[in-house]
Design an enzyme around this catalytic site. Structure first.
Site, PDB file in Angstrom:
ATOM      1  N   THR A   1       0.816  -1.221   0.000  1.00  0.00           N
ATOM      2  CA  THR A   1       0.000   0.000   0.000  1.00  0.00           C
ATOM      3  C   THR A   1       0.842   1.260   0.000  1.00  0.00           C
ATOM      4  O   THR A   1       0.481   2.263  -0.628  1.00  0.00           O
ATOM      5  CB  THR A   1      -0.937  -0.012   1.222  1.00  0.00           C
ATOM      6  OG1 THR A   1      -1.788  -1.156   1.143  1.00  0.00           O
ATOM      7  CG2 THR A   1      -1.802   1.239   1.260  1.00  0.00           C
TER       8      THR A   1
ATOM      9  N   ARG B   1      -0.211 -25.152  17.017  1.00  0.00           N
ATOM     10  CA  ARG B   1      -0.739 -24.050  17.817  1.00  0.00           C
ATOM     11  C   ARG B   1      -1.702 -24.622  18.864  1.00  0.00           C
ATOM     12  O   ARG B   1      -2.792 -25.078  18.536  1.00  0.00           O
ATOM     13  CB  ARG B   1      -1.417 -23.007  16.929  1.00  0.00           C
ATOM     14  CG  ARG B   1      -0.478 -22.399  15.900  1.00  0.00           C
ATOM     15  CD  ARG B   1      -1.134 -21.260  15.130  1.00  0.00           C
ATOM     16  NE  ARG B   1      -1.358 -20.113  15.993  1.00  0.00           N
ATOM     17  CZ  ARG B   1      -2.530 -19.528  16.185  1.00  0.00           C
ATOM     18  NH1 ARG B   1      -3.614 -19.997  15.592  1.00  0.00           N
ATOM     19  NH2 ARG B   1      -2.643 -18.491  16.983  1.00  0.00           N
TER      20      ARG B   1
END
Length: 346
Positions: free
Chosen positions: A17, A250
Site C-alpha cells: 500500500t 498451535r
C-alpha cells in the site's frame, strides 16, 4: 546519535500500500515509480543522506510473498552490503512479519540496519501514515553511535511510533495505524518528538563479523491449530502426510492439548518418523511451558518441541531455514528450542 554526512541508505520497494497512488480517472490504486521518490516525499530532501532505490518489477502484493522473493531481497542486500550503511524495505503489511522473521535467519551475522515498513494508507493519500513511517525508518536506518557504528544492527519492523525486532512482530490490526505489535519483546525504540533507543534491547554490534547469506528454505511445513471438536481422521491424515517435514502446532494456553489418546498417538508416530513438531501457544502473548500441566506434559513425552515465546511467523521461517540447511533432525530439534536470532527469550 548522529547521521554522518556520507551516510547512504538503500530503499528496496517490494510492493504494498505504501507505494500506491490513486488513478485520477478510475479511482483504482496503482503502483508508482520509486525513482520519483523525492518528488512524492519532498521531506526526504532535508536529510543529509544519500538515498538509492531498488524496485521489484512488477511490485508484489504481500499476499503473494514467497520464499523465492525473500531470496531476491537477500540478494539485493548482499550485493549492496558494502555500498550502503543501512537498508529500508517497503513491504505490504499482510506478510511483513513473515518476511522480517525470514530475513533475520537468512542474513546471518548482519551488522547493519534492515528496517521494514509500510502503511495502511497509500503514500499519496492526504491522511497517509506512509510518509511518517518511511521518513522515520530512514532516520533509524541511518542512525549511528558516536564511534560510527550503527545503533540498530538487526532486522526490524517500524510502524506508527514503534521500532520492533522483526522476528518478534505480528500483525494485529487490519485498519489501525498501529498495525503491528511485539507481545513478548519490548520495543527497540519509540518515536515521538525524538527517537528514544532502548539500547539494552538491541542486538549488540560486533566488529569484524562478515555477513553470511542463506537462500535454501524448505517450506514442507504446515501450521496446525487445535480447537474443541477437532477430528481424529483429519489430524491423522495431516500428520501422516509424507510430504510434511515439520509442523507448527498451535496449542491452548501455556502449550496444552486435549487428553485424547489418538492425538498423542498421532503426534508420537509423527515424531518417530522424523517430523519436527513445534508447540506454539495460540495466545497473543506469553510462552509455552509444557511441563506445567499434564495436558502439556503429554506433548513433551510425545516428542513435541517447545517453541517457548516465539511467534508463529518466527517459528515457521526458522524451521524453513533449518530444514533448508539440511541439518540432521536431532540438531534441528535442538536448535528450534534455542534462541539463534533473537526470536526466543532465554
Amino acid at each position: 546519535m548522529s547521521r554522518e554526512k556520507n551516510t547512504s541508505i538503500l530503499i528496496i520497494y517490494t510492493g504494498g500500500t505504501i507505494g500506491m497512488i490513486k488513478n485520477a480517472d478510475t479511482g483504482a490504486l496503482e503502483s508508482f515509480n520509486f525513482d520519483h521518490l523525492l518528488n512524492n516525499v519532498p521531506e526526504l530532501k532535508q536529510f543529509n543522506i544519500e538515498i538509492g532505490t531498488r524496485t521489484f518489477t512488477p511490485p508484489i502484493d504481500s499476499s503473494d510473498m514467497e520464499p523465492e522473493l525473500w531470496g531476491r531481497i537477500v540478494k539485493i542486500i548482499e550485493e549492496n552490503y558494502e555500498l550502503y550503511d543501512g537498508f529500508v524495505i517497503l513491504h505490504g503489511t499482510d506478510t511483513m512479519s513473515f518476511t522480517a522473521s525470514a530475513l533475520s535467519f537468512m542474513l546471518e551475522d548482519l551488522m547493519k540496519p534492515v528496517i521494514l515498513t509500510g502503511s495502511q494508507l497509500p503514500i499519496g493519500t492526504l491522511r497517509t501514515d506512509g510518509k511518517e513511517n518511511l521518513i522515520t525508518a530512514i532516520e533509524i536506518a541511518a542512525a549511528k553511535n558516536p564511534d560510527g557504528t550503527p545503533i540498530v544492527p538487526e532486522v526490524c519492523v517500524f510502524f506508527q511510533d514503534k521500532l520492533m525486532r522483526g522476528n518478534r512482530t505480528t500483525k494485529i490490526n487490519s485498519e489501525s495505524f498501529g498495525a503491528f505489535d511485539s507481545n513478548n519483546y519490548p520495543p527497540l525504540a519509540t518515536a515521538g518528538t525524538d527517537i528514544h533507543y532502548n539500547t539494552n534491547n538491541i542486538k549488540k554490534y560486533v566488529p569484524g563479523l562478515k555477513l553470511k547469506t542463506h537462500y535454501k528454505l524448505n517450506s514442507q511445513i504446515v501450521i496446525f491449530s487445535l480447537f474443541p471438536g477437532i477430528q481424529q481422521e483429519i489430524v491423522e491424515k495431516l500428520l501422516g502426510a509424507g510430504e510434511v517435514k515439520g509442523v507448527i502446532f498451535r496449542t491452548f494456553g501455556a502449550g496444552n492439548a486435549p487428553q485424547k489418546k489418538w492425538l498423542i498417538d498421532a503426534l508420537t508416530q509423527a515424531t518417530a518418523e522424523g517430523k519436527i513438531i513445534i508447540n506454539i501457544t495460540q495466545c497473543a502473548g506469553g510462552s509455552v511451558h509444557m511441563e506445567r500441566y499434564e495436558t502439556g506434559l503429554q506433548l513433551l513425552q510425545a516428542g513435541v518441541i517447545s517453541g517457548k515465546d516465539s511467534t508463529v511467523e518466527a517459528s515457521l521461517t526458522k524451521l524453513m531455514y533449518l530444514l533448508g540447511e539440511g541439518l540432521p533432525t536431532a540438531e534441528i530439534r535442538t536448535l528450534m528450542g534455542r534462541n539463534i536470532a533473537g526470536e526466543i527469550t532465554e
